[in-house]
Write a protein that holds these residues in place. Structure first.
Motif, PDB file in Angstrom:
ATOM      1  N   ASP A   1      32.712  36.855  42.752  1.00  0.00           N
ATOM      2  CA  ASP A   1      32.977  36.425  41.372  1.00  0.00           C
ATOM      3  C   ASP A   1      31.998  35.344  40.943  1.00  0.00           C
ATOM      4  OD1 ASP A   1      33.816  34.303  42.876  1.00  0.00           O
ATOM      5  OD2 ASP A   1      35.772  34.102  41.907  1.00  0.00           O
ATOM      6  N   ARG A   2      32.230  34.797  39.735  1.00  0.00           N
ATOM      7  CA  ARG A   2      31.293  33.836  39.158  1.00  0.00           C
ATOM      8  C   ARG A   2      31.129  32.582  40.016  1.00  0.00           C
ATOM      9  NH1 ARG A   2      31.942  33.236  34.042  1.00  0.00           N
ATOM     10  NH2 ARG A   2      30.998  31.180  33.886  1.00  0.00           N
ATOM     11  N   ALA A   3      32.173  32.200  40.749  1.00  0.00           N
ATOM     12  CA  ALA A   3      32.089  31.023  41.606  1.00  0.00           C
ATOM     13  C   ALA A   3      31.578  31.352  43.003  1.00  0.00           C
ATOM     14  CB  ALA A   3      33.456  30.349  41.706  1.00  0.00           C
ATOM     15  N   GLY A   4      31.398  32.646  43.300  1.00  0.00           N
ATOM     16  CA  GLY A   4      30.938  33.059  44.614  1.00  0.00           C
ATOM     17  C   GLY A   4      31.975  32.917  45.705  1.00  0.00           C
ATOM     18  N   LEU A   5      33.268  32.938  45.330  1.00  0.00           N
ATOM     19  CA  LEU A   5      34.343  32.732  46.307  1.00  0.00           C
ATOM     20  C   LEU A   5      35.172  33.987  46.553  1.00  0.00           C
ATOM     21  CD1 LEU A   5      35.580  29.246  45.028  1.00  0.00           C
ATOM     22  CD2 LEU A   5      34.058  29.714  46.967  1.00  0.00           C
ATOM     23  N   GLN A   6      35.459  34.732  45.493  1.00  0.00           N
ATOM     24  CA  GLN A   6      36.352  35.886  45.619  1.00  0.00           C
ATOM     25  C   GLN A   6      35.548  37.186  45.565  1.00  0.00           C
ATOM     26  OE1 GLN A   6      39.499  35.927  42.766  1.00  0.00           O
ATOM     27  NE2 GLN A   6      40.290  37.934  43.389  1.00  0.00           N
ATOM     28  N   PHE A   7      35.823  38.062  46.534  1.00  0.00           N
ATOM     29  CA  PHE A   7      35.139  39.346  46.598  1.00  0.00           C
ATOM     30  C   PHE A   7      35.645  40.258  45.469  1.00  0.00           C
ATOM     31  CE2 PHE A   7      34.710  43.731  48.146  1.00  0.00           C
ATOM     32  CZ  PHE A   7      33.360  43.747  48.478  1.00  0.00           C
ATOM     33  N   VAL A   8      34.688  40.805  44.674  1.00  0.00           N
ATOM     34  CA  VAL A   8      35.074  41.662  43.537  1.00  0.00           C
ATOM     35  C   VAL A   8      34.462  43.059  43.640  1.00  0.00           C
ATOM     36  CG1 VAL A   8      35.432  39.734  41.945  1.00  0.00           C
ATOM     37  CG2 VAL A   8      33.153  40.781  42.147  1.00  0.00           C
TER      38      VAL A   8
END
Length: 337
Positions: A85-92
């Motif tokens: 995601d935009r924060a680079g934390l959650q796999f999308v």
């Protein structure tokens, strides 16, 4: 200014000393680790062979390390980041790639990049070749070449500022200080905000890069033209060929390899074009290209590392085949010699 010069020279001196020390001590350690003793001929021979295998890696090791740290790792990290995601934390997953395919601004950027690819490399190569041929036939050719090559010494931002004054527009009854509008007004035309005219403004931006890179194309192609045997030209003249036929049927085929190198080099540059668009329009009025779109998504509006990573991967995928083709072609030429 003086402190900056001293600082730069200090960095150069330290770097040279560090490199010299590295190569000296690394070779010294290698010699100590794999000694060559007179008593044991077999062990000495084995250690000499091992030294010969290890020593080249001592020289290419630092460059290989820097290549991995500053090229391979960022590519892998960017590819992984494009699935987050935009924060680079959650796999999308493929969500960012789906966004790219459906986003209007992304499609506009792709269209603009294709437009740049269709015009700039062809124009630079054509003008460079024509100027190279023409300047080789006049006594003041070297002066003309220097003038044409001079924009290469200017940064993209500096060149954009120069052309910004050329396209400058003053509203109302103000005197037009922009060269283009002044010329238009002199001939009875209406001044325009040229860089805000959709579609056509892309060509006004392309002119800047053509102006800069024509000198590069001219130098490479001029050197290639000098390599054409005079006997070939003389034979064509004796056979009755005119200047146009000599140019297209004798000169161009013999410098085709250099033309391909110039074309592909400028094509790679065009795929990464950023400075000119940022300085001239900031991507407004439908002038956005992929590099600027990536910059916007990464550093503006809170930033979106996932979407910007997708655009970076797409730019890399577009550049890679051209680079591979260039390297393979260069290898074939080396084998041919």
């Amino acid at each position: 200014m003086l402190s900056q010069i001293v600082s730069a020279l200090s960095v150069v001196v330290v770097a040279v000393v560090a490199c010299s020390a590295y190569f000296y001590f690394s070779n010294k350690i290698l010699d100590l680790a794999l000694p060559v003793k007179d008593g044991d001929i077999r062990a000495a021979s084995r250690n000499l062979n091992r030294r010969a295998l290890v020593r080249p890696w001592l020289f290419i090791g630092p460059a290989l390390f820097l290549l991995i740290v500053y090229l391979v790792y960022p590519v892998v990290a960017t590819f992984i980041l494009s699935f987050y995601d935009r924060a680079g934390l959650q796999f999308v997953g493929l969500a960012n790639y789906k966004w790219a395919l459906g986003d209007r601004e992304f499609r506009q950027s792709i269209f603009n990049n294709i437009l740049w690819l269709a015009v700039v490399p062809a124009a630079c190569t054509f003008f460079g070749l024509v100027i190279a041929v023409m300047t080789d036939r006049i006594w003041w050719g070297n002066i003309a070449k220097s003038i044409v090559f001079m924009p290469m010494a200017i940064s993209f931002v500096g060149a954009s500022v120069i052309w910004k004054f050329i396209y400058e527009y003053r509203g109302g009854n103000d005197v037009q200080i922009g060269l283009l509008n002044a010329i238009v007004q002199t001939f009875g035309g209406t001044p325009e905000v040229w860089i805000s005219i959709p579609f056509w403004n892309n060509f006004f931006l392309m002119i800047i890069l053509i102006w800069i890179q024509t000198g590069f194309a001219m130098v490479i192609l001029s050197a290639a033209l000098r390599g054409i045997p005079e006997e070939t030209i003389e034979a064509a003249v004796i056979d009755g060929a005119n200047g146009w036929q000599i140019f297209w049927r004798i000169m161009v085929p013999q410098v085709w390899g250099s033309i391909a190198v110039v074309w592909t080099t400028i094509t790679i540059l065009v795929l990464k074009v950023f400075d000119i668009v940022l300085t001239m329009t900031n991507g407004q009025w439908q002038t956005m290209v992929l590099a600027n779109l990536m910059f916007d998504w990464m550093f503006r509006g809170g930033g979106d590392s996932g979407r910007s990573a997708v655009i970076a991967i797409i730019i890399m995928l577009a550049v890679t085949p051209i680079m591979v083709w260039n390297v393979r072609r260069a290898n074939r030429e080396l084998k041919g010699h």
